[in-house]
Design an enzyme around this catalytic site. Structure first.
Site, PDB file in Angstrom:
ATOM      1  N   TYR A 296       0.859  -1.191   0.000  1.00 16.23           N
ATOM      2  CA  TYR A 296       0.000   0.000   0.000  1.00 16.23           C
ATOM      3  C   TYR A 296       0.891   1.234   0.000  1.00 16.23           C
ATOM      4  CZ  TYR A 296      -3.185   3.624   1.670  1.00 16.23           C
ATOM      5  OH  TYR A 296      -3.908   4.780   1.798  1.00 16.23           O
TER       6      TYR A 296
ATOM      7  N   GLU B 119      -3.434   7.695  -3.972  1.00 14.14           N
ATOM      8  CA  GLU B 119      -3.405   6.407  -3.273  1.00 14.14           C
ATOM      9  C   GLU B 119      -3.258   5.266  -4.272  1.00 14.14           C
ATOM     10  OE1 GLU B 119      -7.024   4.627  -1.622  1.00 14.14           O
ATOM     11  OE2 GLU B 119      -6.044   4.644   0.334  1.00 14.14           O
TER      12      GLU B 119
END
Ligand code: GDP
Ligand code: MN
Length: 429
Positions: A150, A238
């Protein structure tokens, strides 16, 4: 915080809880311009960030054509909606998964099920229960993923600038990781003047678990993502997952970019991509007056300033047994005509049975609000009970305007009192 089926509100609360979970990081909860994955990936591609080769399609035949053009041994079909969690989503047809990997031979089967143009809806953890209509699918070359990490860059209030957040545990719900294994969340505060330093990018890459030559490659991707973040005036970039392939490539498999509304004037190309078709028409109308509207399920319309106050108002209404019908966030430098437009919007919703005005005037001048309210009440011949709580700048003058107006407006002393009165004002069925 209460669970709310509304997509935008959920996104807001998710964002707040994610950032709270991440070691007290805080970010502005606003989320207005949101692009589809394919649009964000295009921006990434243009900035040298590694993404899969892809096309977008809105029909099975077009998607099949795209799949052929890709000449890939496997393709991935991804429903394009403005919400995450698609992989685990469910279509209203019963088909599971908004992300499908498929080899050539069964492409047609998948595509027939995924024919879009708004004919199918996809429900995920981040959409309303009834789901979001899928208009397009991304058809991309599927790559094998050996590891999912991530990575995000966000504008963080508590650091007064951008922060990189990453975890070697990617592909999954990052909130989950933050709450169960916070030690697997890594953070690097970026000096806005200096940018991302080499040692920071490399440290983040290592923390994400990239080894050997992949570490440098990931660091390079991180720096390119930061360049993009600055270039497009993003508030958040993101990538979940930022993955590695068995062939040794670092690839951004998913993309979500949020933008700073205040930069619209210099990000014309980005804002022109805004797809309002998925938004509530009232939201779009509100945006014309610089107002933020969020539709909800209840019957009390809320007229507030600031997202924080909006959420507090929602919670207190809930506490007193009521349910908000919507929120209208007035923001800062308010004008009388905005108040009027706001009332028009609030009352356009037939579910509304009472209006609660809850304004804390810091920048906002309460007298302007009071004038706007009385004008709107008269001209719109307001039919539903109105409870007003004003506090702050010029509040005495505001109260005088309201009480001398002769209009049936209920004044409240504080938020609690206001919520109680609004709930009580709703006709009993
Ligand atoms: P989201 O569920 O909306 O966040 O959509 P993502 O784009 O993140 O896709 C969900 C999951 O599908 C990812 O976490 C991956 O595990 C998987 N996935 C997506 N693209 C590919 C691909 O090209 N190859 C493989 N093997 N998996 C993929
Ligand atoms: Mn994802």
């Amino acid at each position: 915080m209460m669970e709310c089926p509304n997509c935008l509100f959920r996104l807001k609360s998710v964002l707040l809880s994610v950032t709270r979970g991440l070691h007290g990081l805080e970010v502005s909860p606003r989320r207005w311009l949101n692009l589809q994955e394919y649009q964000s990936k295009k921006l990434m591609q243009d900035n040298g960030v590694t993404v899969q080769r892809f096309f977008v399609a809105d029909s099975a035949s077009e998607a099949l054509e795209a799949a052929k053009r890709l000449k890939a041994k496997e393709i991935v079909l991804k429903a394009q909606i403005l919400a995450g969690g698609r992989g685990k989503g469910v279509f209203d047809s019963g088909l599971k998964g908004g992300v499908h990997l498929t080899k050539d031979f069964d492409v047609q089967v998948h595509l027939n099920k995924l024919e879009c143009r708004g004919k199918v809806s996809l429900t995920t953890k981040q959409t309303p229960k009834e789901g979001v209509k899928v208009k397009m699918v991304m058809v991309a070359e599927a790559l094998d993923i050996s590891r999912e990490t991530y990575f995000a860059i966000l504008m963080d209030r508590s650091c007064n600038g951008p922060v990189m957040v990453g975890s070697p545990q990617g592909g999954v719900d990052i909130e989950e990781v933050a709450s169960t294994t916070p030690e697997l969340i890594f953070k690097e505060v970026i000096d806005i003047f200096e940018g991302v330093r080499d040692d920071q990018a490399l440290r983040m890459a290592a923390n994400l678990g990239f080894k050997g030559p992949l570490e440098r490659q990931a660091a390079d991707q991180i720096k390119r993502l930061y360049d993009l973040f600055l270039k497009v005036d993003a508030t958040q970039v993101e990538v979940n997952p930022l993955g590695e392939t068995p062939e040794g490539q670092v690839v951004c498999f998913d993309a979500k970019i949020n933008f700073d509304d205040n930069a619209e004037f210099r990000q014309k190309a980005v804002f022109a991509m805004d797809d309002t078709a998925e938004s509530d028409p009232l939201e779009t109308e509100a945006a014309k007056y610089d107002l933020k509207y969020i539709g909800l399920d209840g019957n009390i319309a809320c007229f507030v300033n600031g997202a924080g106050l909006a959420m507090a108002t929602c919670d207190i209404i809930d506490l007193h047994g009521g349910k908000p019908a919507n929120f209208l966030d007035l923001g800062g430098g308010v004008k009388e005509n905005q108040v009027y437009a706001a009332f028009k919007l609030l009352t356009a919703d037939p579910k509304v049975e009472a209006i609660l005005v809850n304004i804390f005037g810091g920048i906002v001048n309460c007298a302007i609000i009071a004038n706007g309210i009385t004008k709107a009440c008269r001209e719109l011949e307001l039919k539903v009970p109105l409870v007003v709580r004003l506090e702050g700048t010029n509040v005495q003058e505001a109260k005088r305007i309201l009480s001398e107006s002769g209009l049936p407006i209920t004044s409240a002393t504080d938020l609690d009192d206001a919520a109680k009165k609004a709930v009580a004002a709703i006709p009993k069925k």
